[in-house]
Design a protein around this motif. Structure first.
Motif, mmCIF file in Angstrom:
data_model
loop_
_atom_site.group_PDB
_atom_site.id
_atom_site.type_symbol
_atom_site.label_atom_id
_atom_site.label_comp_id
_atom_site.label_asym_id
_atom_site.label_seq_id
_atom_site.Cartn_x
_atom_site.Cartn_y
_atom_site.Cartn_z
ATOM 1 N N THR A 61 0.781 -1.154 0.151
ATOM 2 C CA THR A 61 -0.015 -0.055 -0.040
ATOM 3 C C THR A 61 0.930 1.203 0.048
ATOM 4 O O THR A 61 2.010 1.201 0.619
ATOM 5 C CB THR A 61 -1.007 -0.043 1.292
ATOM 6 O OG1 THR A 61 -1.899 -1.156 1.119
ATOM 7 C CG2 THR A 61 -1.814 1.177 1.352
ATOM 8 N N CYS A 62 0.210 2.241 -0.673
ATOM 9 C CA CYS A 62 1.184 3.493 -0.998
ATOM 10 C C CYS A 62 0.308 4.742 -0.702
ATOM 11 O O CYS A 62 -1.011 4.594 -1.289
ATOM 12 C CB CYS A 62 1.980 3.432 -2.209
ATOM 13 S SG CYS A 62 2.872 5.138 -2.388
ATOM 14 N N THR A 63 0.751 5.645 0.103
ATOM 15 C CA THR A 63 -0.107 6.920 0.386
ATOM 16 C C THR A 63 0.662 7.927 0.266
ATOM 17 O O THR A 63 1.810 7.974 0.971
ATOM 18 C CB THR A 63 -0.788 6.895 1.645
ATOM 19 O OG1 THR A 63 -1.607 5.576 2.002
ATOM 20 C CG2 THR A 63 -1.785 8.072 1.907
ATOM 21 N N ASP A 122 -9.582 9.518 0.283
ATOM 22 C CA ASP A 122 -8.751 8.423 0.420
ATOM 23 C C ASP A 122 -7.871 8.564 -0.843
ATOM 24 O O ASP A 122 -8.344 8.125 -1.920
ATOM 25 C CB ASP A 122 -9.242 7.046 0.505
ATOM 26 C CG ASP A 122 -8.157 5.575 0.390
ATOM 27 O OD1 ASP A 122 -6.895 6.177 0.782
ATOM 28 O OD2 ASP A 122 -8.701 4.611 -0.029
ATOM 29 N N SER A 137 -4.810 6.599 -1.118
ATOM 30 C CA SER A 137 -3.908 5.515 -1.060
ATOM 31 C C SER A 137 -4.332 4.691 -2.306
ATOM 32 O O SER A 137 -5.172 4.898 -2.907
ATOM 33 C CB SER A 137 -4.019 4.733 -0.080
ATOM 34 O OG SER A 137 -5.414 3.933 0.218
ATOM 35 N N THR A 153 -3.309 0.119 -3.413
ATOM 36 C CA THR A 153 -2.809 -1.016 -3.094
ATOM 37 C C THR A 153 -2.507 -1.984 -4.158
ATOM 38 O O THR A 153 -3.358 -2.057 -5.108
ATOM 39 C CB THR A 153 -3.794 -1.745 -2.196
ATOM 40 O OG1 THR A 153 -4.119 -1.033 -1.153
ATOM 41 C CG2 THR A 153 -3.288 -3.106 -1.762
#
Length: 235
Positions: free
Chosen positions: A91-93, A128, A130, A132
């Motif tokens: 996961t990247c945010t 949101d 983010s 995944t």
């Protein structure tokens, strides 16, 4: 028996280190070039890997990104990407508050959760941003839609990501090397006040690296922008 246990543990650590779609080597650098629709360089990015943490099957790292725009005054900006891997998915945010914090002439070393939360409230952030990447997703597997909004340059920005899916795996070659990548594609709608822009984005991610290549097209299929990983310095 003890040697066997150490060997198995080492294998597990290596598996975790290779399974995630980001780099976990502290101090490593990734260099990118962004291009416009005619292939001219518009900016350069240098990402430095920091804050690597491991606990069990979980690994985390931060990508501190310095962006230098070509042929422009006040041409340096910053952003921050926080990555995590839990054993099954990456996961990247993007921390959209880091750039405004640096732009306000605040000390980067003092950026913390309190500062981030304060800016989130100030920028009216909601939603949101983010994404995944699953370990073994097959071509055609859908990726959930997402939406977020915030105030930028005193204007309300709304971003919607929809129709995202995995497109399979491809090998990508750049000046940084050859990479086995997962390919994803999605629609991105950006609305600023009453004006909306829609583009199709295709991205390629490699394990142990992250983004290798990105292409952005308008809704008629014309290339509008491209990003390429051009150099890597893995510690």
């Amino acid at each position: 028996m003890r040697k066997l246990m150490f060997f198995v543990a080492a294998l597990l650590i290596c598996h975790v280190a290779q399974a995630q779609y980001f780099c976990t080597s502290e101090g490593s650098e990734l260099h990118y070039v962004n291009y416009d629709e005619v292939g001219q360089s518009t900016s350069n990015e240098t990402i430095t890997v920091k804050n690597v943490q491991r606990e069990g099957n979980t690994v985390k790292a931060s990508y501190y990104d310095k962006i230098v725009t070509t042929k422009a005054k006040n041409n340096t900006s910053y952003t921050l990407f926080n990555w995590s891997y839990d054993g099954t998915a990456t996961t990247c945010t993007e921390d959209l508050m880091y750039g405004p914090y640096i732009a306000s002439d605040s000390d980067p070393a003092r950026y913390n959760e309190a500062a981030r939360l304060g800016l989130l409230e100030d920028k009216k952030f909601k939603g949101d941003n983010s994404f995944t990447l699953l370990n073994e997703a097959q071509a055609g597997t859908a990726i959930p839609d997402r939406h977020y909004q915030l105030i930028q340059n005193m204007l309300k920005n709304e971003i919607t990501i929809s129709g995202a899916s995995y497109m399979g795996r491809e090998q990508v070659s750049t000046t940084a090397g050859k990479f086995d990548c997962v390919k994803i594609s999605y629609l991105k709608r950006t609305k600023i006040v009453l004006k909306s822009t829609n583009v199709r984005v295709t991205e390629w991610y490699a394990k142990g690296i992250g983004l290798v290549k990105s292409e952005t097209y308008d809704m008629e299929g014309a290339l509008k922008a491209k990003t390429m990983l051009v150099k890597k310095n893995i510690k």
